[in-house]
Motif scaffolding. Structure first.
Motif, PDB file in Angstrom:
ATOM      1  N   UNK A   6       5.699  21.539  20.622  1.00 38.38           N
ATOM      2  CA  UNK A   6       6.319  20.215  20.499  1.00 38.38           C
ATOM      3  C   UNK A   6       5.793  19.227  21.551  1.00 38.38           C
ATOM      4  N   UNK A   7       5.787  19.625  22.814  1.00 36.59           N
ATOM      5  CA  UNK A   7       5.360  18.701  23.866  1.00 36.59           C
ATOM      6  C   UNK A   7       3.938  18.875  24.317  1.00 36.59           C
ATOM      7  N   UNK A   8       3.239  19.831  23.723  1.00 32.24           N
ATOM      8  CA  UNK A   8       1.872  20.090  24.164  1.00 32.24           C
ATOM      9  C   UNK A   8       1.843  20.549  25.614  1.00 32.24           C
ATOM     10  N   UNK A   9       0.649  20.573  26.190  1.00 30.89           N
ATOM     11  CA  UNK A   9       0.443  20.843  27.614  1.00 30.89           C
ATOM     12  C   UNK A   9      -0.655  19.886  28.072  1.00 30.89           C
ATOM     13  N   UNK A  10      -0.869  19.746  29.385  1.00 28.96           N
ATOM     14  CA  UNK A  10      -1.934  18.844  29.843  1.00 28.96           C
ATOM     15  C   UNK A  10      -3.268  19.136  29.169  1.00 28.96           C
TER      16      UNK A  10
END
Length: 375
Positions: free
Chosen positions: A160-164
């Motif tokens: 959902x929020x991904x990662x860097x």
């Protein structure tokens, strides 16, 4: 008044219509409360808690309906309950008649009084008994959608929020009311890229003011929906027209424009769904796939978190239940227009216009049944 709280029999429905605390408030006012055996266990409330609050326990659902003058429930009666509803009995629950003609006709045949949580309405708008469950369902929609984006569950395999260094999921929410707002807060909190569609400019201005920077608004129309769905990873249907069938904002032909593994969560399923390919599912079998698009359309989403839902619902319904018990439904409806708006069917006659229109059935003004109490 004698009040009956049956055990919900809809599949995987663990909520109960009244907490022990709510029971105590009714009992201390002189009312009799019958709770069906183990009706509250699924929500974490034992028979002993109800007995301590002053309730009496009855072993069967048949006895609850037979003894009670007012039935308080969570979900609409389902077919095995139709024959249990008695003439002149007040049934206070979520009905969602406009999406279910057999239920509508069964309650007309029963000659009961059907007061629907979802159409109790405050002056100037606002649905106080729908709000708590809408809050729960909205938050759950984002939570469930996030889970089903996982590849083993049929989604695209997107966090959902991904990662860097990666992009977050794109979440499209149809409707900026209570459900849509709560879904947006949850999705935004998970760092998703969120777009809310609504038809009200004042509402969109409000949402733009209160939402974090990763939430934006767009006008809800077919052009914008078709433009946004090809890139959406999760689409949440959160449209509500009080008491009426939800409009289909996403048609079957739009599915071909979505990527494989797109997840659809239709919270409007109780009112017929705002996605054409939506059909009610259960917590036991919550999803199905059409054209490689995953559909989650559980009709009683808050039933999966019954403790939270039961407490939130009783907080909202109890003042109205007390008023109905103290005054009777007619006097209460005359003195409180919010309760009058909740009346949908009275002794075989449909008194809520949107329900009558949904099935092309005769409509009768509610005042006909209240005239003996009108000054």
């Amino acid at each position: 008044m004698v009040i009956g709280i049956p055990k919900e029999i809809k599949v995987q429905e663990n909520r109960v219509a009244l907490t022990p605390a709510g029971t105590q408030e009714l009992v201390k006012r002189g009312h009799t409360v019958y709770i069906q055996d183990n009706a509250g266990v699924g929500s974490g409330f034992s028979n002993d808690l109800y007995l301590s609050a002053g309730a009496e326990i009855l072993p069967t659902i048949e006895e609850i309906y037979e003894e009670a003058k007012m039935i308080i429930k969570v979900k609409e009666p389902i077919e095995p309950e139709y024959k249990l509803v008695r003439e002149n009995q007040l049934v206070f629950t979520y009905f969602h008649f406009a999406s279910h003609e057999p239920l509508t006709r069964a309650m007309m045949k029963s000659n009961s009084i059907c007061l629907a949580y979802e159409t109790v309405e405050k002056r100037g708008g606002g649905l106080p008994l729908l709000i708590p469950m809408s809050e729960v369902a909205g938050r759950m929609a984002a939570q469930k959608g996030s889970n089903y984006l996982e590849k083993p569950l049929g989604g695209k395999g997107i966090l959902m929020g991904g990662v860097p260094g990666t992009l977050p999921a794109k979440v499209l929410i149809l409707g900026g009311g209570v459900v849509g707002t709560q879904a947006a807060w949850m999705a935004a909190g998970l760092s998703a890229d969120v777009t809310i569609l609504d038809v009200s400019l004042p509402r969109m201005r409000y949402l733009s003011d209160v939402m974090p920077a990763n939430v934006r608004t767009r006008m809800s129309n077919e052009f914008n929906i078709r433009e946004l769905i090809p890139s959406a990873d999760l689409i949440i249907g959160a449209v509500l027209i009080p008491g009426a069938k939800a409009p289909h904002l996403i048609s079957k032909d739009m599915l071909k424009d979505m990527e494989k593994g797109t997840v659809l969560v239709d919270v409007a399923v109780d009112q017929g769904g705002c996605i054409e390919t939506c059909k009610p599912t259960t917590h036991e079998n919550p999803t199905y796939t059409i054209d490689d698009v995953l559909h989650y359309c559980v009709a009683n989403m808050p039933g999966a978190v019954p403790y939270t839902s039961t407490v939130a619902l009783t907080n909202a319904t109890l003042p109205y239940a007390i008023e109905l018990a103290e005054k009777g439904w007619q006097k209460a409806a005359v003195e409180n227009e919010e309760l009058a708006a909740g009346l949908n069917i009275i002794k075989g006659e449909i008194v809520y216009k949107a329900v009558a229109e949904a099935f092309d059935l005769p409509y009768f003004p509610v005042e006909k049944h209240l005239k003996e109490h009108l000054v």
